[in-house]
Design a protein around this motif. Structure first.
Motif, PDB file in Angstrom:
ATOM      1  N   PHE A  32      32.226  22.355  56.746  1.00  0.00           N
ATOM      2  CA  PHE A  32      32.844  22.175  58.064  1.00  0.00           C
ATOM      3  C   PHE A  32      33.721  20.939  58.081  1.00  0.00           C
ATOM      4  N   HIS A  33      34.791  21.039  58.841  1.00  0.00           N
ATOM      5  CA  HIS A  33      35.705  19.902  58.987  1.00  0.00           C
ATOM      6  C   HIS A  33      35.106  18.883  59.949  1.00  0.00           C
ATOM      7  N   THR A  34      35.191  17.626  59.593  1.00  0.00           N
ATOM      8  CA  THR A  34      34.681  16.542  60.450  1.00  0.00           C
ATOM      9  C   THR A  34      35.771  15.502  60.641  1.00  0.00           C
ATOM     10  N   LEU A  35      35.666  14.807  61.802  1.00  0.00           N
ATOM     11  CA  LEU A  35      36.639  13.766  62.137  1.00  0.00           C
ATOM     12  C   LEU A  35      35.860  12.522  62.554  1.00  0.00           C
ATOM     13  N   GLN A  36      36.144  11.402  61.921  1.00  0.00           N
ATOM     14  CA  GLN A  36      35.393  10.173  62.146  1.00  0.00           C
ATOM     15  C   GLN A  36      35.569   9.691  63.596  1.00  0.00           C
ATOM     16  N   GLY A  37      34.418   9.390  64.229  1.00  0.00           N
ATOM     17  CA  GLY A  37      34.462   8.853  65.600  1.00  0.00           C
ATOM     18  C   GLY A  37      34.559   9.889  66.688  1.00  0.00           C
ATOM     19  N   HIS A  38      34.476  11.168  66.358  1.00  0.00           N
ATOM     20  CA  HIS A  38      34.566  12.234  67.363  1.00  0.00           C
ATOM     21  C   HIS A  38      33.392  13.187  67.179  1.00  0.00           C
ATOM     22  N   GLU A  39      32.201  12.700  67.478  1.00  0.00           N
ATOM     23  CA  GLU A  39      30.986  13.481  67.253  1.00  0.00           C
ATOM     24  C   GLU A  39      30.984  14.775  68.067  1.00  0.00           C
ATOM     25  N   GLU A  40      31.395  14.673  69.330  1.00  0.00           N
ATOM     26  CA  GLU A  40      31.373  15.860  70.178  1.00  0.00           C
ATOM     27  C   GLU A  40      32.391  16.887  69.695  1.00  0.00           C
TER      28      GLU A  40
END
Length: 441
Positions: A32-40
């Motif tokens: 899955f793609h993740t983005l730092q600082g955007h947990e929601e």
């Protein structure tokens, strides 16, 4: 739109704007793609199962999209311009050509397959622009559904196997869904911000109005309370005056009763005086009768004296004739004559006195009759005055009773006014508390 996903045997480079079936085949592992600082946001992407492989597939699809970008934007705006309201918004704030250019860039950026801070910021900015120009979320969703239909139609026109077509549809659908989530969330936040701003404005206005109202209510309550206190004081003074008036009325009633009793006694005395004058009149009448009888006796005695004088004169004449023998008889005749003269004079004096006594008696009788008339008139006036005093006593008694009733009503009124004063004071306290609570909002 046969160029969206093209097959080519001459170019096998991953960067080429064509793909083959092997490159579109599902991989064994999905990250899955993740983005730092955007947990929601990461949770959202996991929920729609947006993976790194999906982003890689988007990059593979980008060349074909670029080839068909004019067709995609034309199809999109043909549908949008069919809605008069949307056309009016576009013409008011921009132009068709400018918006087509912007949409082309936007779609190509989607197929960059790079979801980062810049990507998110641009979507949020799109939401702000749509909000500013008055584009409602329902029209945005409808337009996006139209764009999704264009992509799916284009995909089904490609010579792909079913599992390849399904994967492409899933990937594009996931990206368009994420796009909508970002924009709609920005819509919602902007709405919330505007509502909070409007709420703050209304709240401040309400606070100001409530503060003004509370201040006016406090001032009014204070004025009302002061007026009530003054009214209570005036009512107490009026009550005191009524009490004094009631006491005076009671005293006047008592004096009127005493006067009535005195008048009754005076009437009795006048009645006795009237009876006494009647007795005096009877006595004087008898005295007058006695005087008349005496006058008759005096007249008779005067006649006897005159006859005696005549006899004495005759006796003197006969004595003179008799000479020496009749001298003694002459002396006697002289004495009888003198006695007759004295008797006559005395009788005359008695007659005069009797006459004067009769006149005085008549005068006394006249005066007694005048006294009787005055006494009778006084008796009548006494009776009338007694009746008047009776009416005064009755009126005073009725007035006293009414004053007592009014006094009781004034006491009730004072209690009511004091209750109003207490309620007014409580209202002032409530207004002060209300204003204090308003200031703490």
């Amino acid at each position: 739109m046969h160029g969206l996903v093209s097959r080519s045997n001459n170019d096998e480079s991953p960067a080429a704007h064509s793909t083959d079936s092997k490159k579109l085949a599902p991989t064994a592992t999905q990250s899955f793609h993740t983005l730092q600082g955007h947990e929601e946001l990461n949770e959202q992407m996991r929920m729609i199962e947006l993976t790194e492989e999906d982003l890689a597939l988007l990059r593979l699809l980008k060349p074909g999209v670029e080839q068909e970008i004019d067709f995609i934007t034309d199809q999109f705006y043909n549908t949008v311009l069919g809605v008069g309201k949307l056309e009016a918004i576009i013409l008011e704030h921009s132009s068709i050509e400018r918006l087509k250019k912007t949409l082309k860039q936007h779609i190509i950026e989607i197929f960059d397959g790079d979801i980062n801070e810049s990507y998110i910021a641009k979507r949020l900015n799109i939401a702000k622009i749509h909000k500013r120009v008055g584009l409602e979320p329902k029209w945005y969703l409808s337009a996006f559904q139209n764009l999704q239909n264009v992509f799916i139609t284009a995909i089904y026109e490609q010579p792909l196997q079913e599992h390849e077509r399904l994967r492409v549809v899933h990937t594009i659908t996931k990206l368009l869904n994420l796009e909508q989530q970002l924009v709609l969330e920005a819509y919602e936040k902007e709405n919330i911000r505007e509502k909070e701003k409007q709420y703050l404005i209304v709240k401040n206005e309400l606070k100001q109005k409530i503060a003004e109202f509370s201040g006016e209510l406090i001032d009014l309550s204070m004025d009302t309370n002061a007026a009530v206190e003054q009214l209570v004081a005036s009512s107490n003074e009026v009550n005191s005056t009524f009490q004094r008036t009631a006491q005076s009325a009671k005293d006047s009633q008592g004096m009127a009763r005493n006067g009535h009793l005195y008048l009754d006694g005076l009437a009795d005395q006048i009645g006795r005086i009237y009876e006494s004058t009647n007795e005096m009149e009877r006595s004087v009448t008898e005295l007058s009768q006695f005087s008349r009888q005496i006058q008759k006796i005096v007249t008779a005695v005067q006649e006897i004296a005159d006859q005696t004088k005549i006899l004495s004169l005759n006796a003197t004449i006969e004595a003179a004739r008799a000479g020496e023998h009749g001298r003694g008889f002459s002396v006697v005749a002289q004495e009888v004559n003198r006695l007759a003269e004295d008797t006559k004079n005395t009788v005359l004096r008695i007659g005069e006195l009797t006459h004067k006594s009769g006149a005085l008696t008549d005068q006394v009788v006249g005066e007694i009759r005048k006294v009787q008339e005055l006494t009778h008139s006084g008796k009548l006036q006494s009776v009338e005055t007694s009746m008047l005093f009776t009416e005064i006593v009755n009126a005073l008694q009725s007035s006293t009773q009414e004053i007592v009733v009014v006094e009781e009503e004034i006491k009730v009124l004072i209690q009511t006014i004091e209750g109003i004063g207490g309620t007014t004071a409580q209202t002032a306290e409530s207004a002060a508390y209300f204003r204090s609570a308003t200031e703490n909002l």
